[in-house]
Scaffold this active site. Sequence first.
Site, PDB file in Angstrom:
ATOM      1  N   GLY A   1       0.814  -1.206   0.000  1.00  0.00           N
ATOM      2  CA  GLY A   1       0.000   0.000   0.000  1.00  0.00           C
ATOM      3  C   GLY A   1       0.848   1.256   0.000  1.00  0.00           C
ATOM      4  O   GLY A   1       2.078   1.192  -0.112  1.00  0.00           O
TER       5      GLY A   1
ATOM      6  N   LYS B   1       3.011   0.042 -10.319  1.00  0.00           N
ATOM      7  CA  LYS B   1       3.029   1.486 -10.030  1.00  0.00           C
ATOM      8  C   LYS B   1       4.452   2.039 -10.042  1.00  0.00           C
ATOM      9  O   LYS B   1       4.655   3.241 -10.271  1.00  0.00           O
ATOM     10  CB  LYS B   1       2.332   1.784  -8.697  1.00  0.00           C
ATOM     11  CG  LYS B   1       2.880   1.030  -7.486  1.00  0.00           C
ATOM     12  CD  LYS B   1       4.004   1.735  -6.779  1.00  0.00           C
ATOM     13  CE  LYS B   1       4.572   0.871  -5.683  1.00  0.00           C
ATOM     14  NZ  LYS B   1       5.687   1.514  -4.952  1.00  0.00           N
TER      15      LYS B   1
ATOM     16  N   SER C   1       3.062   3.801   1.153  1.00  0.00           N
ATOM     17  CA  SER C   1       3.901   3.865   2.355  1.00  0.00           C
ATOM     18  C   SER C   1       5.334   4.224   2.000  1.00  0.00           C
ATOM     19  O   SER C   1       5.962   3.540   1.198  1.00  0.00           O
ATOM     20  CB  SER C   1       3.887   2.502   3.064  1.00  0.00           C
ATOM     21  OG  SER C   1       4.112   1.460   2.131  1.00  0.00           O
TER      22      SER C   1
END
Length: 340
Positions: free
Chosen positions: A139, A194, A141
């Site tokens: 996630g 990503k 972070s």
Amino acid sequence: MKKQKIAVLGPGSWGTALAQVLNDNGHEVRIWGNIPEQIDEINEKHTNTRYFKDVILDENIKAYKELSEALDSVNAILFVVPTKVTRLVAKQVAELLDHKVVVMHASKGLEPGTHERLSTILEEEIPSEMRSEIVVVSGPSHAEETIVRDITLITAASKDLETARYVQGIFSNSYFRLYTNSDVIGVETAGALKNIIAVGAGALHGMGYGDNAKAAIITRGLAEITRLGVKLGADPLTYSGLSGVGDLIVTGTSIHSRNWRAGYALGRGEKLEDIERNMGMVIEGISTTKVAYEIAQELGVYMPITTAIYKSIYEGADIKESILDMMSNELRSENEWDKK
């Protein structure tokens, strides 16, 4: 929750930050690494200055040079090693395990050559009778923020939601919160892909483009990440969550992101080998670009941003020209899921 014994494999920035979260929650944390000087520093000075210059770790966090010692009687194992060595470390773990454990990983990448996700590697290398269903911890972070206990929300994904809830329980506290998800494919592909888009976003900044262009590459990047993920079996809704758009935002807009910084340097005309040498850390987006490009070609998935980054890194194309070439691609509908 009862105190757990947890081995964290990999004393990098994220492994160290997650070790501190687990320690803050009262668990016995054992970090394993293969750089003796780094292990000694963690044990003797309670620092890991290769990644955090001004952070003092809790003295209860212990580091080990021998994997067998780190794994002794643990309840859970957290893999936070680079993608390219995950299989090797998993093989070593499998040889040493003498009891069943919960297996987690918090790395983001796809294995070169096989194109496999990390949970698949762990499933292949660690016998099912010695482990739980794999849990993916992923996630938005930055280790630099988590290590100073800044608020962080991420995802624990597993085919077995009971095991995901166990991981949610050992990590969650007043500054670190996990949400469960059963879409392992979606969470892992989002976390890996990503990094490619972050390289592109950094390159745009390095070339002097403004917020309009950066917003465009992030949103259209999300579209092609989703496109490939769905082809691989993911739920498209996963990409609108923490592990999808959340991780893409934090990685694609921040100087903390090593992938963004690598792209920024590429956009300014620096050579890749110089960038990797100067950063001294693994840039997962570089190797993931090649893997994602190969998968997209094999499956016939349209990924123009990934293709542009691939051509710049692996075929020597000018990155500015590669990105600008996308502006002349065929005009398309934004909502490709609309069947009307």
